[in-house]
Design an enzyme around this catalytic site. Structure first.
Site, PDB file in Angstrom:
ATOM      1  N   CYS A 269     -27.748   3.883  46.946  1.00  0.00           N
ATOM      2  CA  CYS A 269     -26.586   4.505  47.594  1.00  0.00           C
ATOM      3  C   CYS A 269     -25.762   3.430  48.289  1.00  0.00           C
ATOM      4  O   CYS A 269     -25.383   3.555  49.442  1.00  0.00           O
ATOM      5  CB  CYS A 269     -27.018   5.598  48.573  1.00  0.00           C
TER       6      CYS A 269
ATOM      7  N   ALA B 279     -39.202   9.978  49.081  1.00  0.00           N
ATOM      8  CA  ALA B 279     -38.829  10.747  50.273  1.00  0.00           C
ATOM      9  C   ALA B 279     -37.345  10.579  50.574  1.00  0.00           C
ATOM     10  O   ALA B 279     -36.751   9.538  50.242  1.00  0.00           O
ATOM     11  CB  ALA B 279     -39.668  10.298  51.468  1.00  0.00           C
TER      12      ALA B 279
END
Length: 440
Positions: free
Chosen positions: A392, A276
């Site tokens: 990230c 997700a």
């Protein structure tokens, strides 16, 4: 609060502009309710009904004040002779927004910044507008010099000058060196790249670029990513018709490189773990031309629902969404992607509050969870298959060292490529992407 004159909406005296009120509410929610700034901004901008120009200004104000909080608080303490902890939050946030405008944002006249900061403080109540007025008038004369006098010759000094927690600065100082770290800190306090991925299941990049040009929105192709466009004009991707129709996904170029590194082919069986909200999942499906199967696994129910909705919006038919823990998945797959939970330190431009929500213990805790998930992902790769690990963040413990430890545990895998993108160098989010190949 408003009156009508000759058919136009006119602000009365002592009423903040809609854009500044939106920014103020985002700060209130971020620092008062521990809300995520990006989600709070989207909600408040929608609530205020801001047009594209006001929305862009409100976002710059809110994100800039949140990013620069530590520097702004230093100035506030110098000019008020008070600790920021003793100042009521609405008053403090009005000062943060006001001083950001006079000291760090060239486009706003000083008198407008002062008047609007006072009006915001009045809106917050408790009589703090008098303090705001006094501090702001001093700020117009002194704030710039106070900031200019700050140095960045050590991690402790750079943390105040460039508004980051000191533990992050020290980690980057050790990993990247002083020069690279300062360049990264400076880049973190600016606006993020605005990029979108074109959903080639439904439309071509040329068609999207033409539609945006018709709306006076400029774009340029993303280098080495045929489906990517970098937007150089004002554009609210989430609120656009193109987004609602599934033609685009707001996504940084760094994020797009993850699916490109996985290199899925039509007919492949692919496992996407921690999938997700679905940016990479739907990218994988598009690269496969909806041919084959993608099993997208998400542990949290609400996020799994959002993942399914994004797949439906974008016309993806080859994805099966499973709500379960990554360690519980069975079977073997041609390609496995683990976009692992991480400290998010590569996204401090687009997620301005992240730096204030993390600490050194966060990195250690996440590294343990990443190792668990990486071991589980490795079990699902068929002999001769591919495993891609991505984060990230810019954090050696979560990135390079994580892969080093994994390869020590798993002699049946070898490193093919490892990439650390850096915002100041690459102009996009700070992603780490490792492609690992399993012996056949």
């Amino acid at each position: 609060m408003v009156k009508l004159a000759q058919g136009r909406r006119v602000l009365r005296r002592h009423e903040p502009t809609p854009a500044r009120m939106c920014a103020f509410r985002v700060l209130q929610r971020t620092f008062g309710e521990d809300a995520y700034a990006d989600r709070a901004f989207r909600a408040e901008a929608e609530r205020a009904g801001l047009d594209a120009r006001d929305r862009a200004f409100a976002q710059r104000l809110a994100y800039g004040a949140i990013q620069n909080r530590r520097t702004l608080d230093y100035v506030i303490m110098q000019l008020s002779s008070r600790r920021v902890e003793s100042i009521d939050l609405p008053v403090l946030n009005a000062l943060r927004l006001g001083i950001y405008q006079v000291a760090l944002l060239d486009a706003v006249p000083d008198h407008a910044a002062v008047d609007q900061a006072v009006d915001l403080a009045k809106h917050g109540g408790r009589g703090g507008h008098r303090l705001v007025n006094a501090v702001m008038r001093r700020a117009t004369r002194e704030a710039g010099d106070l900031i200019a006098q700050l140095t960045d010759n050590s991690p402790a000094e750079a943390a105040v000058r460039h508004s980051h927690p000191e533990w992050i600065v020290r980690m980057w100082w050790d990993a990247l060196g002083q020069t690279e770290t300062i360049a990264l800190l400076e880049r973190d306090n600016g606006p993020s790249e605005n990029a979108v991925r074109v959903n080639e299941l439904l439309v071509t990049p040329a068609e999207v670029a033409e539609q945006l040009a018709d709306q006076d929105v400029s774009t340029r192709p993303a280098e080495d990513i045929p489906e990517g466009l970098v937007v150089t004009g004002l554009f609210d991707a989430h609120g656009s018709k193109l987004f609602k129709e599934g033609a685009i996904m707001p996504q940084s170029r760094a994020s797009m490189l993850v699916a490109r590194t996985l290199d899925p082919q039509p007919g492949d069986l692919v496992l996407d773990l921690c999938a997700a909200p679905g940016g990479k999942t739907t990218h994988i499906a598009a690269l496969m031309r909806n041919e084959g199967q993608v099993v997208a696994v998400e542990k949290h129910g609400g996020r799994a629902k959002a993942l399914g909705e994004n797949c439906e919006r974008m016309g993806v038919t080859c994805v099966t969404v499973r709500e379960e823990d990554a360690a519980d998945v069975d079977g073997e797959f041609d390609r496995v992607l683990l976009d692992a939970p991480c400290s998010d330190l590569g996204t401090l431009q687009s997620r301005p509050d992240v730096r204030w929500k993390k600490d050194e213990n966060t990195v250690a805790r996440l590294a343990e969870e990443q190792a668990r998930l990486l071991d589980a992902a490795a079990e699902r790769v068929r002999p001769g298959g591919t495993l891609v690990y991505s984060t990230c963040t810019i954090s050696p413990e979560e990135n390079e060292r994580q892969i080093e430890r994994f390869l020590e545990r798993r002699a049946d895998f070898r490193s093919d490529t490892q990439t650390q993108l850096l915002p100041h160098r690459d102009g996009t989010d700070g992603f780490f992407i490792a492609r690992l190949l399993k012996a056949g």
